[in-house]
Design a protein around this motif. Structure first.
Motif, PDB file in Angstrom:
ATOM      1  N   SER A 352       1.084  -1.043   0.022  1.00  0.00           N
ATOM      2  CA  SER A 352       0.174   0.469  -0.459  1.00  0.00           C
ATOM      3  C   SER A 352       0.852   1.376  -0.157  1.00  0.00           C
ATOM      4  O   SER A 352       1.878   0.958  -0.044  1.00  0.00           O
ATOM      5  CB  SER A 352      -1.025   0.197   1.349  1.00  0.00           C
ATOM      6  N   MET A 356      -2.552   5.324   2.040  1.00  0.00           N
ATOM      7  CA  MET A 356      -3.822   4.383   2.607  1.00  0.00           C
ATOM      8  C   MET A 356      -3.291   4.547   4.255  1.00  0.00           C
ATOM      9  O   MET A 356      -4.629   3.901   5.017  1.00  0.00           O
ATOM     10  CB  MET A 356      -3.455   3.532   2.180  1.00  0.00           C
ATOM     11  N   ARG A 420      -7.083  -0.224   1.268  1.00  0.00           N
ATOM     12  CA  ARG A 420      -6.219   0.147   0.001  1.00  0.00           C
ATOM     13  C   ARG A 420      -7.227  -0.865  -0.982  1.00  0.00           C
ATOM     14  O   ARG A 420      -7.264   0.365  -1.745  1.00  0.00           O
ATOM     15  CB  ARG A 420      -4.919  -1.079   0.349  1.00  0.00           C
TER      16      ARG A 420
END
Length: 676
Positions: A352, A356, A420
């Motif tokens: 990610s 995020m 995500r």
């Protein structure tokens, strides 16, 4: 003697400040493993990455995120690839295939798209983009609101040529038509009209002893969108070689990336470089956007994602007023480098981004503050879908409403995976303009709540305005003195060297500064706790009493003074036909706009199918029919037909009372029947 020497910018550290040996690169990973692109598509992807990331070369096996990429830069990569290949490359593809070779293979498997390029249109008024239309709508609700001013200010040390700076401002205004565009209300929708260069000049204040006050005044003074001068440039002389430079733009004419573009162009023009003409202006993009067919799949995604989203019931120090104010303040907290390093490592391990991860942590804070496990947070995303607009100043931002699911007591790593997936899906469906989404979802407009979400999270990138402003001058940021807030609570993340600065914005009619300072401390403690134990259930993560503020705010007696949300509209009382000429007029306009056969005196505009975009249309038609300016706010303060008719009649009477004798005589002459 060591067998390998690997240069590093800095030694990775744990949260506790010790060397993180697990994060040190392996010798074979740092020893020049460059693999040249092997196919035409790999070569194209590598060139695009190099341009976006500012690198000299990129290899076939290089990882986008390991090279410094993030979600906002990913959007820029995808836009360039779409333009270069004619294929619809989804943002998700870059996250699933983060190497040059992997992404190139994914691009090769895609079919060609049908997107037409943005081209110059014929001269004359143009429609607003969907994003501009929303900002125009908000401006009509409250023309005195300056919360959508965006600004940057610098303290300059070194010699400044005022004639050169004046000329540079003129050159920038001539190049970017969005800065000299006026917005007017048409009968059905607002229009924008490009004005000729001129009319915007550099303001110079001499020997100022209170530069902060002057800059704050420039920053917080609203713009008149109908006037068309949407850049406010000012220079304050503090001494022979010391100045403060301030640039303020209304958001309808620019965004964060646009401010960077304007500063770059200002420097070039100051150096006497000729700024080339742009291939298109923002109004051309707005007209192009209106020709695109709204993606039904994307709209369907957002319907499924956001239907039934609950209001984020933030506990406040004072009750929410019936009408939102915009007076605000800001408070900054810094995250040290060791914490930021830990954020980057966990984000990379979870495939990610730091955005995020920090959004996930913010969702945990909001959940603990409100007691809700379903929280919706807004985030802006730059959306320049065509390379033709890469260097254009304008409003290229769309807003995504990202819904956080904290149900089932997940671990932080599990929540990060959910965030995500939600963010990637949002990026993949970002073509749906936010205001079109609100209309499609039939979200009610309340005058004391923003629709869908009440808090915003933004992570700023290096594409915003930097400090390389003028040659031969040292520049550092100067507080622009923003004192207006768009949302109840917001969190902006800025890079500061190796660390991060978290700036909390809040409405001062709802929160005390001490409360927000406590929330900032709770967030820092919570972030450290989840980084230290990402695989522990969130219910077991101790953030040093992060529920204290919620308990105190919920116990505050002020919350019981009045309801937090406006009362629901009264139940319909049955059909009552229009009773006056004004009610007949309003009823006729409503029927035209809403496609109804009849409406009654007690009908509520929003209950019979109206929404904000249609409200603008009604206000425009009433304006055309009566010759009286009908503020858009009137549609919301008087949503029932009878109340609106009475308000319109009062406005007409006020206009007549304001007529001079000469005006009245002219009207009488115009109204006379011609003699045979």
């Amino acid at each position: 003697m060591p067998t390998h020497l690997i240069p590093l910018e800095r030694i990775p550290l744990t949260v506790n400040g010790k060397v993180d040996r697990a994060a040190l690169p392996a010798p074979d990973a740092a020893g020049g493993g460059y693999v040249a692109p092997r196919t035409p598509t790999e070569d194209l992807v590598a060139q695009v990455w190099a341009g976006v990331l500012g690198l000299d070369r990129v290899g076939a096996d290089d990882d986008f995120f390991a090279l410094g990429g993030h979600s906002l830069l990913a959007v820029g990569v995808v836009a360039r690839l779409c333009a270069a290949t004619g294929r619809d490359v989804p943002v998700r593809a870059l996250f699933l295939q983060p190497t040059v070779a992997g992404l190139a293979a994914a691009v090769d498997r895609l079919r060609s798209g049908e997107d037409e390029p943005v081209t110059r249109r014929a001269a004359g008024p143009a429609p607003l983009s969907f994003g501009q239309q929303r900002l125009w709508f908000l401006h009509q609700l409250d023309p005195a609101d300056a919360s959508y001013n965006i600004s940057v200010a610098y303290r300059l040390r070194g010699p400044v040529s005022e004639p050169a700076l004046r000329g540079a401002v003129r050159a920038v205004v001539e190049r970017h038509g969005s800065l000299r565009t006026r917005y007017t209300a048409g009968e059905d929708e607002p229009m924008q009209e490009l004005l000729p260069p001129g009319g915007i000049e550099l303001t110079i204040v001499d020997a100022c002893t209170d530069a902060a006050r002057v800059v704050m005044e420039w920053t917080n003074t609203p713009f008149d969108l109908a006037e068309g001068r949407l850049l406010r440039a000012g220079l304050i002389r503090l001494g022979p070689d010391e100045h403060v430079l301030s640039l303020v733009v209304h958001h309808i004419a620019g965004d964060g990336r646009s401010m960077g573009i304007l500063v770059e162009d200002l420097r070039a023009a100051y150096e006497q470089q000729t700024l080339p003409e742009l291939p298109v202006q923002y109004a051309d993009f707005a007209a192009w956007q209106r020709t695109r067919v709204l993606d039904g799949d994307s709209l369907g995604y957002w319907r499924g994602q956001l239907t039934g989203v609950p209001v984020l019931d933030l506990p406040t120090d004072r009750p929410r007023p019936e009408l939102s104010g915009f007076a605000g303040d800001f408070l900054a907290h810094d995250l040290p480098e060791p914490v930021v390093d830990a954020v980057r490592r966990l984000a990379a391990d979870a495939r990610s981004t730091p955005f995020m991860l920090l959004l996930s942590a913010y969702q945990v804070l909001l959940a603990r503050l409100t007691g809700q496990d379903d929280v919706c947070v807004g985030t802006p995303v730059e959306h320049r879908p065509r390379v033709e607009v890469a260097g254009v100043a304008g409003y290229f931002v769309n807003t995504l409403a990202l819904r956080g699911d904290l149900s089932g007591d997940p671990t932080f790593r599990q929540l990060l995976a959910r965030t995500r997936d939600t963010a990637l899906a949002g990026y993949a469906h970002q073509d749906v303009p936010f205001d079109r989404l609100l209309a499609a979802l039939d979200v009610p407009r309340l005058l004391n709540r923003t629709p869908l979400f009440q808090t915003m999270f933004t992570m700023h990138t290096e594409d915003a305005a930097g400090t390389d402003v003028l040659p031969g001058v040292t520049a550092e940021f100067f507080d622009p003195g923003v004192r207006q807030a768009k949302f109840e609570l917001s969190l902006d993340v800025w890079r500061t060297g190796g660390g991060l600065r978290l700036v909390y914005g809040y409405r001062t009619d709802l929160f005390d500064r001490a409360t927000v300072d406590g929330l900032a401390g709770r967030f820092a403690a919570l972030l450290g706790a989840v980084l230290a134990a990402p695989d522990a259930p969130l219910s077991t993560v101790d953030a040093s009493g992060d529920g204290a503020d919620r308990a105190r705010l919920l116990a505050a007696p002020a919350r019981t003074d009045r309801p937090a949300v406006a009362d629901a509209p009264m139940a319909p009382r049955g059909y009552v036909p229009p009773r006056t000429a004004a009610e007949e007029l309003v009823a006729g306009v409503w029927c035209e706009v809403l496609g109804l056969d009849r409406v009654g005196a007690h009908d509520d505009f929003f209950a019979v199918g109206g929404h904000s975009l249609l409200a603008m249309k009604v206000a425009g038609r009433l304006r055309a029919a009566t010759g009286t300016e009908v503020p858009l706010r009137t549609m919301f303060s008087h949503p029932d037909l009878g109340g609106l008719a009475e308000a319109v009649e009062a406005l007409m009477i006020a206009d007549l009372a304001a007529l001079t004798d000469e005006d009245a005589e002219a009207l009488l002459v115009l109204d006379e029947e011609p003699t045979p």
